[in-house]
Write a protein that holds these residues in place. Structure first.
Motif, mmCIF file in Angstrom:
data_model
loop_
_atom_site.group_PDB
_atom_site.id
_atom_site.type_symbol
_atom_site.label_atom_id
_atom_site.label_comp_id
_atom_site.label_asym_id
_atom_site.label_seq_id
_atom_site.Cartn_x
_atom_site.Cartn_y
_atom_site.Cartn_z
ATOM 1 N N SER A 195 0.850 -1.195 0.000
ATOM 2 C CA SER A 195 0.000 0.000 0.000
ATOM 3 C C SER A 195 0.881 1.239 0.000
ATOM 4 N N CYS A 196 0.273 2.374 -0.326
ATOM 5 C CA CYS A 196 1.076 3.590 -0.286
ATOM 6 C C CYS A 196 0.870 4.298 1.052
ATOM 7 N N CYS A 197 1.629 5.364 1.302
ATOM 8 C CA CYS A 197 1.521 6.109 2.548
ATOM 9 C C CYS A 197 0.078 6.565 2.775
ATOM 10 N N SER A 198 -0.295 6.717 4.036
ATOM 11 C CA SER A 198 -1.636 7.230 4.320
ATOM 12 C C SER A 198 -1.679 8.705 3.949
ATOM 13 N N PRO A 199 -2.886 9.234 3.714
ATOM 14 C CA PRO A 199 -2.969 10.656 3.370
ATOM 15 C C PRO A 199 -2.270 11.473 4.451
ATOM 16 N N PRO A 200 -1.521 12.483 4.035
ATOM 17 C CA PRO A 200 -0.677 13.190 5.013
ATOM 18 C C PRO A 200 -1.482 13.969 6.046
ATOM 19 N N ASP A 201 -0.835 14.117 7.200
ATOM 20 C CA ASP A 201 -1.364 14.933 8.270
ATOM 21 C C ASP A 201 -0.877 16.366 8.002
ATOM 22 N N VAL A 202 -1.791 17.300 7.908
ATOM 23 C CA VAL A 202 -1.410 18.686 7.605
ATOM 24 C C VAL A 202 -1.540 19.545 8.862
ATOM 25 N N GLN A 203 -0.451 20.196 9.254
ATOM 26 C CA GLN A 203 -0.449 21.048 10.448
ATOM 27 C C GLN A 203 -0.005 22.455 10.073
ATOM 28 N N CYS A 204 -0.656 23.440 10.653
ATOM 29 C CA CYS A 204 -0.270 24.832 10.403
ATOM 30 C C CYS A 204 0.305 25.433 11.682
ATOM 31 N N LEU A 205 1.306 26.270 11.500
ATOM 32 C CA LEU A 205 1.889 26.937 12.662
ATOM 33 C C LEU A 205 2.400 28.317 12.270
ATOM 34 N N HIS A 206 1.990 29.316 13.034
ATOM 35 C CA HIS A 206 2.501 30.668 12.801
ATOM 36 C C HIS A 206 3.505 30.978 13.905
ATOM 37 N N VAL A 207 4.620 31.573 13.564
ATOM 38 C CA VAL A 207 5.608 31.910 14.603
ATOM 39 C C VAL A 207 4.977 32.899 15.583
ATOM 40 N N SER A 208 5.527 32.929 16.785
ATOM 41 C CA SER A 208 4.997 33.794 17.825
ATOM 42 C C SER A 208 5.039 35.259 17.415
ATOM 43 N N VAL A 209 4.067 35.998 17.900
ATOM 44 C CA VAL A 209 4.074 37.450 17.747
ATOM 45 C C VAL A 209 4.204 38.016 19.160
ATOM 46 N N PHE A 210 4.936 39.120 19.286
ATOM 47 C CA PHE A 210 5.169 39.703 20.606
ATOM 48 C C PHE A 210 4.497 41.068 20.698
ATOM 49 N N VAL A 211 3.809 41.288 21.801
ATOM 50 C CA VAL A 211 3.242 42.613 22.038
ATOM 51 C C VAL A 211 3.770 43.115 23.387
ATOM 52 N N ALA A 212 3.883 44.413 23.479
ATOM 53 C CA ALA A 212 4.392 45.006 24.717
ATOM 54 C C ALA A 212 3.594 46.254 25.039
ATOM 55 N N GLY A 213 3.731 46.695 26.253
ATOM 56 C CA GLY A 213 3.049 47.907 26.694
ATOM 57 C C GLY A 213 3.387 48.172 28.150
ATOM 58 N N ARG A 214 2.613 49.046 28.786
ATOM 59 C CA ARG A 214 2.765 49.317 30.221
ATOM 60 C C ARG A 214 1.405 49.183 30.862
ATOM 61 N N TYR A 215 1.391 48.671 32.077
ATOM 62 C CA TYR A 215 0.093 48.577 32.737
ATOM 63 C C TYR A 215 0.091 49.296 34.079
ATOM 64 N N ASN A 216 -1.083 49.810 34.420
ATOM 65 C CA ASN A 216 -1.355 50.323 35.767
ATOM 66 C C ASN A 216 -2.238 49.306 36.457
ATOM 67 N N LYS A 217 -2.063 49.228 37.766
ATOM 68 C CA LYS A 217 -2.932 48.357 38.564
ATOM 69 C C LYS A 217 -3.497 49.234 39.666
ATOM 70 N N PHE A 218 -4.837 49.344 39.710
ATOM 71 C CA PHE A 218 -5.476 50.266 40.644
ATOM 72 C C PHE A 218 -6.122 49.566 41.833
ATOM 73 N N CYS A 219 -5.913 48.279 41.943
ATOM 74 C CA CYS A 219 -6.659 47.482 42.900
ATOM 75 C C CYS A 219 -5.702 46.823 43.892
ATOM 76 N N ARG A 220 -6.086 46.783 45.189
ATOM 77 C CA ARG A 220 -5.217 46.165 46.212
ATOM 78 C C ARG A 220 -5.583 44.714 46.516
ATOM 79 N N SER A 221 -6.374 44.139 45.598
ATOM 80 C CA SER A 221 -6.698 42.723 45.803
ATOM 81 C C SER A 221 -6.628 41.980 44.464
#
Ligand code: ZN
Length: 537
Positions: free
Chosen positions: A282-308
């Motif tokens: 027999s021949c190979c089984s139908p291929p398994d197809v996988q998609c992958l996108h490289v990581s994307v990086f986001v940055a910023g600054r945050y404030n935290k207004f809560c003491r809990s």
């Protein structure tokens, strides 16, 4: 016309007899003309058949006059008859005559339907317009946004064994005829597959560029269980190459097999494995197809207004202690906008659950794993920032932007040397007056010896760390309370400086004021890291 020469003829004959498909024959003849691989394989097979039968038209026919005289002129024969060509006497006298003769005559009908002994069908029906449609459908179903992709192919490890066997089968001829210098000159199955499929897949996906480098990868993985055992003899022949590893399912990785094939002497290989390789059912089984996108990086600054609100999910013994976290509040809208599978969050330091972060906020960065959408314009990012800010009044984000992986390291760079500013609400045991705390404003560059605080001893090694308080100021509130402003080296434990941590931080505020003091509230006023760049509102 196939780009083959008279000297290729015995190789073509031998490979077809061994059960190679037409494209594998081209590979072993080192045909580098990509267009030839894209033609229907049946057509190529008929041409190869005609080529080995017909010596009339060949330019360098003089090389093998004897062959010419003895072989049939099959050009005018019907295909079925043409296919049944006996070996020429020249070839019959050669060393491999017995083996070759056993495989001949080559029957065209059988060849078209039988599975190739080398590529296990990958360059036959698993490679063409129908497969391109299937791969494209699999990609479309994942709903990624992309304008280019890289196609990667993963082949079963036993293909290397079969390729090696086939190489040994024709090695002598190719060396003698000067066709191929080395096994590496043979066109790889992967390469041929890509030559055939790239344009077809690109067309199916509406004209995206299929390139060699892209942030978006479509991987096509073939497997052929029926011949998995092909590799097994190598384990006893080259035990050094097959060391069991914890996270691999099988020791027969492609790398290990390739290494073993480089080590094993030809004679030993030929004793242990059939040459040419055995016909698969027999021949190979139908291929398994996988998609992958490289990581994307986001940055910023945050404030935290809560003491809990903890910075990251707070889980003790599998139980959540707080309903949310800074990380989750920021990440949720970003994850859904980028349609990412997951994320890694990091920040320039962190604050305790009961500490607020005010001012310009604390720099943070997020790695978005396998984002299905990766391109946003300035307005879209601004909108995303607004969505985060409208989702909760406990936090606020600014300077949100897409950054590179390299830029991210700027945040952690020299973190210890950066300065941070705080405001602490301090309680004193003894009543105080304005004048009692005025001296604090004059203290500059105060060096502290801080033994690892008791509250973090469970996760940090016991050590004495030197930290510097660059400057302080005191603002009187009432006889038992005042606000203490501090500008310190990053990593200074403020709470411990105020209450002394049972003398583990020296000097401390109790010593300076000669009374017990405690910290009631703490705010981070600024984190002086000049990254990410500010974005004007
Ligand atoms: Zn093949």
């Amino acid at each position: 016309m196939l780009p083959l020469k008279e000297k290729d003829k015995p190789i073509v004959q031998k490979l077809l007899s061994a059960g190679c498909c037409s494209r594998c024959v081209l590979r072993f003849c080192c045909v580098r003309v990509q267009a030839v691989y894209r033609r229907p394989p049946q057509e190529t097979l008929r041409e190869l058949q005609a080529f080995i039968c017909n010596t009339e038209n060949s330019k360098d026919a003089s090389e093998s006059t004897e062959e010419n005289n003895k072989s049939h002129d099959a050009a005018e024969d019907p295909p079925s008859k043409r296919a049944k060509v006996e070996l020429s006497e020249t070839e019959a006298r050669s060393e491999d005559a017995a083996a070759a003769a056993a495989a001949a005559p080559v029957n065209l009908k059988d060849r078209e339907s039988s599975v190739c002994v080398v590529c296990l069908g990958i360059l036959q029906e698993l490679c063409g317009p129908t497969q391109a449609v299937k791969i494209s459908e699999a990609v479309k179903a994942e709903n990624y946004e992309f304008d280019s992709l890289v196609l990667s192919v993963s082949l079963p490890a036993q293909l290397c064994v079969r390729e090696h066997s086939c190489w040994l089968h024709v090695k002598k001829e190719v060396r003698e005829k000067g066709l191929v210098l080395d096994k590496d000159d043979v066109i790889q199955v992967k390469e041929a597959f890509k030559w055939i499929m790239q344009d077809l897949v690109a067309k199916e996906l509406g004209g995206v560029a299929v390139v060699t480098r892209s942030a978006f990868e479509v991987s096509v993985e073939f497997s052929h269980e029926a011949t998995d055992a092909d590799c097994h003899f190598l384990a006893s022949a080259c035990p050094d190459c097959f060391k069991p590893t914890k996270n691999k399912q099988s020791v027969f990785t492609r790398m290990a097999v390739v290494k073993a094939l480089e080590q094993i002497p030809d004679a030993k290989f030929l004793r242990l494995y059939s040459c040419p390789p055995a016909q698969p059912s027999s021949c190979c089984s139908p291929p398994d197809v996988q998609c992958l996108h490289v990581s994307v990086f986001v940055a910023g600054r945050y404030n935290k207004f809560c003491r809990s609100l903890p910075q990251t999910p707070w889980v003790i013994d599998g139980e959540r202690r707080m309903e949310s976290s800074v990380e989750e509040l920021i990440a949720a809208p970003i994850l859904s906008a980028f349609r990412a599978d997951g994320f890694n969050f990091s920040s320039s330091g962190r604050e305790d659950v009961d500490v607020r972060t005010l001012g310009n906020g604390r720099p943070f960065a997020m790695e978005l794993l396998n984002p299905h959408r990766s391109r946003f314009n300035r307005a879209e990012i601004k909108q995303l920032q607004q969505t985060i800010n409208e989702s909760s009044d406990k936090i606020r984000v600014r300077d949100l932007q897409i950054v590179t992986r390299e830029a991210m390291s700027r945040m952690k760079e020299g973190e210890e040397e950066k300065t941070k500013s705080y405001t602490a609400l301090v309680w004193t045991q003894k009543p105080i007056q304005r004048e009692d705390i005025a001296f604090i404003d004059d203290i500059k560059e105060l060096t502290l010896d801080q033994k690892t605080p008791l509250r973090v001893l469970h996760r940090r090694a016991l050590a004495v760390r030197q930290r510097v308080i660059h400057s302080m100021n005191a603002r009187f509130l009432d006889p038992h309370h005042f606000y203490l402003g501090l500008k310190t080296q990053a990593g200074t434990y403020i709470k411990e400086f105020v209450h002394g941590d049972f003398g583990r931080t020296k000097p401390n505020l109790c010593e300076l004021l000669k009374t017990d003091t405690d910290i009631l509230e703490l705010d981070v006023e600024s984190v002086d890291v000049d990254w990410p760049p500010a974005i004007p509102e």
